[in-house]
Motif scaffolding. Structure first.
Motif, short mmCIF file in Angstrom:
data_model
loop_
_atom_site.label_atom_id
_atom_site.label_comp_id
_atom_site.label_asym_id
_atom_site.label_seq_id
_atom_site.Cartn_x
_atom_site.Cartn_y
_atom_site.Cartn_z
N TRP A 147 -1.34 3.49 -10.01
CA TRP A 147 -1.76 2.39 -9.13
C TRP A 147 -1.60 1.06 -9.84
N LEU B 176 -9.74 5.57 -4.30
CA LEU B 176 -9.38 6.16 -5.59
C LEU B 176 -10.59 6.19 -6.52
N MET C 285 1.02 7.08 -6.58
CA MET C 285 -0.11 7.96 -6.89
C MET C 285 0.19 9.40 -6.51
N LEU D 157 2.12 1.86 -3.50
CA LEU D 157 1.03 2.34 -4.34
C LEU D 157 0.73 3.81 -4.05
N GLN D 158 0.67 4.15 -2.77
CA GLN D 158 0.37 5.53 -2.39
C GLN D 158 1.45 6.49 -2.86
N GLY E 196 1.25 -1.55 -8.84
CA GLY E 196 0.71 -2.79 -8.28
C GLY E 196 1.26 -4.01 -8.99
N CYS F 27 0.82 -1.21 0.00
CA CYS F 27 0.00 0.00 0.00
C CYS F 27 0.85 1.26 0.00
N GLN G 178 -7.80 0.82 -0.47
CA GLN G 178 -7.12 1.96 -1.09
C GLN G 178 -7.69 2.23 -2.48
N LEU G 179 -7.92 1.16 -3.24
CA LEU G 179 -8.49 1.32 -4.58
C LEU G 179 -9.91 1.85 -4.51
N ARG H 109 -3.32 8.93 -11.62
CA ARG H 109 -3.21 8.21 -10.36
C ARG H 109 -3.67 6.76 -10.52
#
Length: 214
Positions: free
Chosen positions: A102, A144, A87, A83-84, A106, A80, A140-141, A98
């Motif tokens: 991701w 988004l 983004m 990924l953050q 990922g 995570c 998290q997705l 973004r």
């Protein structure tokens, strides 16, 4: 004559800070689980690999299964975070960029850590299926997708279900890459897969381009 300091002569008896010992135990467990498998790795092995006494293991983890749970959580946390960070290289209102970040990050993170992923999640059983929906990566997705929906960039009727579908699409493409091996240049193959995934994600989020008869 001076009495030798045991900690200076036996590296296994050197004093480590509590947080250092916990990390050392987890690092050793990762290495051993990948090399030998979980069943063949004992707590004695993990303690020896971390250069601590066996009793130290139990100060942090009540069992090998608890250690496995901690490794799973660490894997997800690092996933995570990557990924953050990817983004956040783009403006908060640049939802397309973004989303692309991701997807690309990922896929890359999964493929770079597939051996660790497979070994720490190999205990997955049907009764634990809800873990998929509670997965922090999916959460998290969801965020988004919801932000893009609120901005009118795409349309998402059910953010959680959509995130589960898209997450499993990424997982499937990554698994296929592992099973099939790269088609030629590995870097080019990853880029090809990331482009296909990003296109799939974008099409899934724009119902106006979906065939109404499907």
């Amino acid at each position: 004559m001076d009495t030798p300091n045991p900690a200076a002569t036996d590296p296994r008896r050197r004093t480590k800070a509590p947080e250092t010992r916990a990390v050392a135990l987890m690092d050793a467990a990762e290495r051993l689980f990948i090399a030998k498998g979980i069943a063949a790795t004992s707590i004695d092995d993990i303690a020896a690999g971390a250069q601590v006494a066996k009793g130290t293991f139990y100060l942090y983890f009540p069992s090998k299964e608890a250690m496995l749970g901690a490794l799973q959580q660490r894997f997800v946390d690092i996933f995570c975070e990557r990924l953050q960070n990817a983004m956040d290289r783009h403006r908060p209102d640049n939802h397309h960029a973004r989303l692309k970040a991701w997807v690309e990050t990922g896929l890359e993170t999964y493929l770079d850590n597939v051996a660790l992923h497979d070994v720490v999640f190999h205990e997955y059983r049907p009764e634990n299926r809800r873990m998929r929906n509670d997965n922090a990566v999916i959460t998290q997705l969801v965020g988004l997708l919801q932000r893009g929906d609120a901005a009118g960039v795409w349309e998402v009727e059910d953010a959680m279900l959509t995130a589960v579908i898209l997450f499993n699409a990424l997982h499937g493409v990554a698994d296929d890459a592992v099973a099939m091996g790269p088609a030629g240049d590995p870097v080019a193959d990853r880029r090809r897969r990331a482009r296909a995934l990003t296109r799939f994600f974008e099409q899934a989020l724009h119902p106006d381009v979906v065939d109404p008869d499907v």
